[in-house]
Design an enzyme around this catalytic site. Structure first.
Site, PDB file in Angstrom:
ATOM      1  N   CYS A  40      -2.141  -0.987   7.283  1.00 16.75           N
ATOM      2  CA  CYS A  40      -1.470   0.323   7.300  1.00 16.75           C
ATOM      3  C   CYS A  40      -1.756   1.070   8.595  1.00 16.75           C
ATOM      4  CB  CYS A  40      -1.880   1.147   6.095  1.00 16.75           C
ATOM      5  SG  CYS A  40      -1.190   0.493   4.556  1.00 16.75           S
ATOM      6  N   CYS A  64       0.826  -1.206   0.000  1.00 21.32           N
ATOM      7  CA  CYS A  64       0.000   0.000   0.000  1.00 21.32           C
ATOM      8  C   CYS A  64       0.866   1.266   0.000  1.00 21.32           C
ATOM      9  CB  CYS A  64      -0.878   0.042   1.233  1.00 21.32           C
ATOM     10  SG  CYS A  64      -2.057  -1.308   1.388  1.00 21.32           S
ATOM     11  N   GLU A  89       0.581   3.891   1.921  1.00 19.08           N
ATOM     12  CA  GLU A  89       0.915   4.343   3.276  1.00 19.08           C
ATOM     13  C   GLU A  89       2.167   3.629   3.785  1.00 19.08           C
ATOM     14  OE1 GLU A  89      -1.900   3.179   2.054  1.00 19.08           O
ATOM     15  OE2 GLU A  89      -3.657   4.062   3.029  1.00 19.08           O
TER      16      GLU A  89
HETATM   17 ZN   LIG Z   1      -2.894  -0.448   3.425  1.00 23.47          ZN
END
Ligand SMILES: [Zn+2]
Length: 133
Positions: free
Chosen positions: A90, A56, A58
């Site tokens: 995250c 991801c 983040e």
């Molecule tokens: Zn994530």
């Protein structure tokens, strides 16, 4: 955080979203973490044909900052279509370094749409970390 810094953080997240590698989902996400050193670290989501290997935005931003030697954060901005909140993984990674951080969510289709929420509200019962409460 002053307004100029907030705008820079949001702009970095939006710019990072344009660099996402998302050929499978087409869901482009950018993130930017503001280190206590004043530096903004961008991150984008990076997908993989083996979907489980996807990272991801983040976590890309956090890992980039930590790799550069910064592991104390003042704020994080996340840019996506719809301005969605970070996934559970995250949230836990952010908690590791900044349990009381504020999270700015910006909709890349409507950039005046910014939501601010605390990580404590997003992750009320985290797995305990060394830095965390
Ligand atoms: Zn994530």
């Amino acid at each position: 955080m002053d307004n100029k810094l907030r705008e820079a953080l949001l702009a970095t997240a939006v710019e990072a979203s344009q660099k996402a590698y998302a050929p499978y989902s087409q869901f482009m996400v950018g993130a930017a973490v503001l280190g206590k050193n004043g530096v903004i670290y961008p991150g984008a989501n990076v997908e993989n044909a083996s979907y489980g290997l996807t990272n991801c935005a983040e976590r890309s931003a956090v890992f980039s900052a930590v790799s550069a030697g910064e592991n104390h954060f003042e704020a994080v901005a996340i840019a996506s279509s719809g301005g969605v909140a970070p996934c559970g993984a995250c949230r836990q990674v952010l908690h590791e370094f900044a349990p009381r951080i504020n999270v700015l969510l910006i909709d890349i289709n409507s950039k005046e749409q910014v939501t601010e929420i605390s990580l404590e509200d997003l992750l009320p019962d985290p797995f305990p970390s060394k830095n965390g409460a």
